[in-house]
Design an enzyme around this catalytic site. Structure first.
Site, mmCIF file in Angstrom:
data_model
loop_
_atom_site.group_PDB
_atom_site.id
_atom_site.type_symbol
_atom_site.label_atom_id
_atom_site.label_comp_id
_atom_site.label_asym_id
_atom_site.label_seq_id
_atom_site.Cartn_x
_atom_site.Cartn_y
_atom_site.Cartn_z
ATOM 1 C CE LYS A 159 -42.370 77.698 8.292
ATOM 2 N NZ LYS A 159 -41.097 78.320 8.689
ATOM 3 N NE ARG A 186 -34.707 48.410 5.897
ATOM 4 C CZ ARG A 186 -35.417 48.095 7.001
ATOM 5 N NH1 ARG A 186 -34.962 47.204 7.826
ATOM 6 N NH2 ARG A 186 -36.591 48.645 7.244
ATOM 7 C CB THR A 187 -32.643 54.299 2.860
ATOM 8 O OG1 THR A 187 -33.260 53.110 2.373
ATOM 9 C CG2 THR A 187 -31.970 55.024 1.719
ATOM 10 C CG HIS A 218 -34.615 52.633 -2.978
ATOM 11 N ND1 HIS A 218 -33.457 53.279 -2.574
ATOM 12 C CD2 HIS A 218 -35.169 52.129 -1.835
ATOM 13 C CE1 HIS A 218 -33.334 53.163 -1.255
ATOM 14 N NE2 HIS A 218 -34.365 52.486 -0.795
ATOM 15 N NE ARG A 224 -36.755 56.307 1.327
ATOM 16 C CZ ARG A 224 -36.719 55.072 1.816
ATOM 17 N NH1 ARG A 224 -37.550 54.723 2.803
ATOM 18 N NH2 ARG A 224 -35.878 54.176 1.354
HETATM 19 N N1 CP Z 1 -34.971 49.108 1.956
HETATM 20 C C1 CP Z 1 -35.370 50.329 2.412
HETATM 21 O O1 CP Z 1 -35.445 51.302 1.658
HETATM 22 O O2 CP Z 1 -35.641 50.367 3.749
HETATM 23 P P1 CP Z 1 -36.109 51.660 4.524
HETATM 24 O O3 CP Z 1 -37.440 52.073 3.977
HETATM 25 O O4 CP Z 1 -36.150 51.266 5.963
HETATM 26 O O5 CP Z 1 -35.079 52.738 4.261
#
Ligand code: CP
Length: 337
Positions: A87, A58-59, A136, A108
């Protein structure tokens, strides 16, 4: 209100209530573009570098979709193994180089505070797409957007709500960020349902206490799910020392039709940041709730596009130029325009 243009988005602690309201307001203005009633190329020529060093559906995809819906280009790096971080390159050096190739970065990373470390080397805005068990922030914003939208059906605001957060509250970064954002609102009753070993960290509970909210901490669903919103989370297997340790907690707080009908209110809205763990031993949110109109999980995921569009527009200073760059949609769209 915070200054958005040129700023990193690393933590919900950056926001005051006015800043959150501004983001949610700009997100609402993105609905015609996300639903293909109009298109907008206000970011034509701009480049997003999407760096995902931990799994994501999703993110990652919604960051990319959001940027492209505003007319920009997206470059993706997925997995540390495809980066020179393997590396021995530092996050600072990686950031200084990558930011030379892009106008904005979404990132991320599995390590707590790594995105902030990266941002120190970046010459362009960096948006945190999740840093380990820490935060998040964009998920929390889309969660808040969803709570507001869902509660609108019942003429309720975020203030004064009863909200249950359930599952792995120790490792779930989405519930950490959402709780901190909820601390900006008034008179909320938060019920935190988790195994004792997976309770919400003290600093998050303190933030809720300091905001004057009522906080109930429990390891039982019985009598504790009569809420406006029930936010279920996954046991965050990737944050445990072993799969065996995570297995000890799987399936303890499974939410299904029977539990919902027995313990929730008629209209309790069900949320989950997703992914849900649908393996039989976990099944934390059963598919037998899929036809329940109060299951907001897919609307919630869709709202991520709106919120991320808003953050890009604000960080790149185009939030008041959207209508100038509007165009008609020329193709058939199944989204109902
Ligand atoms: N909600 C969320 O962060 O989903 P993903 O890990 O799929 O990005």
């Amino acid at each position: 209100m915070m200054k958005f243009q040129g700023s990193h988005i690393l933590s919900v602690s950056q926001f005051d209530r006015e800043s959150v309201a501004r983001i949610l307001d700009v997100a609402k203005r993105m609905i015609p573009y996300a639903s293909r009633q109009k298109r907008c190329n206000v970011l034509e020529g701009a480049i997003l570098n999407n760096l995902f060093f931990e799994p994501s559906t999703r993110t990652r995809v919604s960051f990319g979709t959001a940027f492209q819906l505003l007319g920009g280009f997206v470059h993706e790096t997925v997995g540390q193994e495809s980066s020179s971080l393997t590396k021995g390159e530092s996050l600072f050096d990686t950031a200084r180089v990558i930011s030379g190739y892009a106008d904005i970065v979404a990132m991320r990373h599995p390590a707590m505070h790594s995105v902030a470390e990266f941002a120190e080397g970046s010459t362009v805005p960096v948006i945190n797409g999740g840093d380990g068990a820490n935060e998040h922030p964009t998920q929390a914003l889309l969660d808040l957007f969803t709570i507001e939208a869902e509660m609108n059906r019942f003429n309720k605001n975020i203030d004064d709500l009863n909200i249950v957060l359930m599952g792995d509250l120790k490792h779930g970064r989405t519930v950490h960020s959402l709780s901190k954002l909820l601390s900006l609102y008034n008179n909320i009753h938060l019920t935190l349902v988790s195994p004792k070993e997976l309770q919400m960290p003290d600093h998050v509970v303190s933030a809720l206490d300091n905001a004057g909210h009522k906080v109930t901490i429990t390891d039982s669903m019985v009598g504790n799910l009569q809420s406006d919103v029930l936010y279920q989370t996954r046991i965050q297997e990737e944050r445990f020392a072993s799969k065996g340790e995570a297995d000890m907690y799987r399936g303890h707080f499974s939410l299904n039709k029977s539990v919902y009908e027995q313990h929730c209110k008629d209209n309790t809205v069900i949320m989950h940041p997703l992914p849900r763990d649908s393996r039989p031993e976990a099944n934390e949110l059963d598919v037998d709730l899929n036809d329940n109109n109060n299951l907001a999980i897919f609307r919630q995921a869709q709202n991520g596009v709106l919120v991320r569009m808003a953050l890009f527009a604000l960080a790149l200073g185009v939030e008041d130029k959207l209508s100038q760059y509007e165009r008609e949609v020329t193709w058939f769209s199944s989204k109902g325009n």
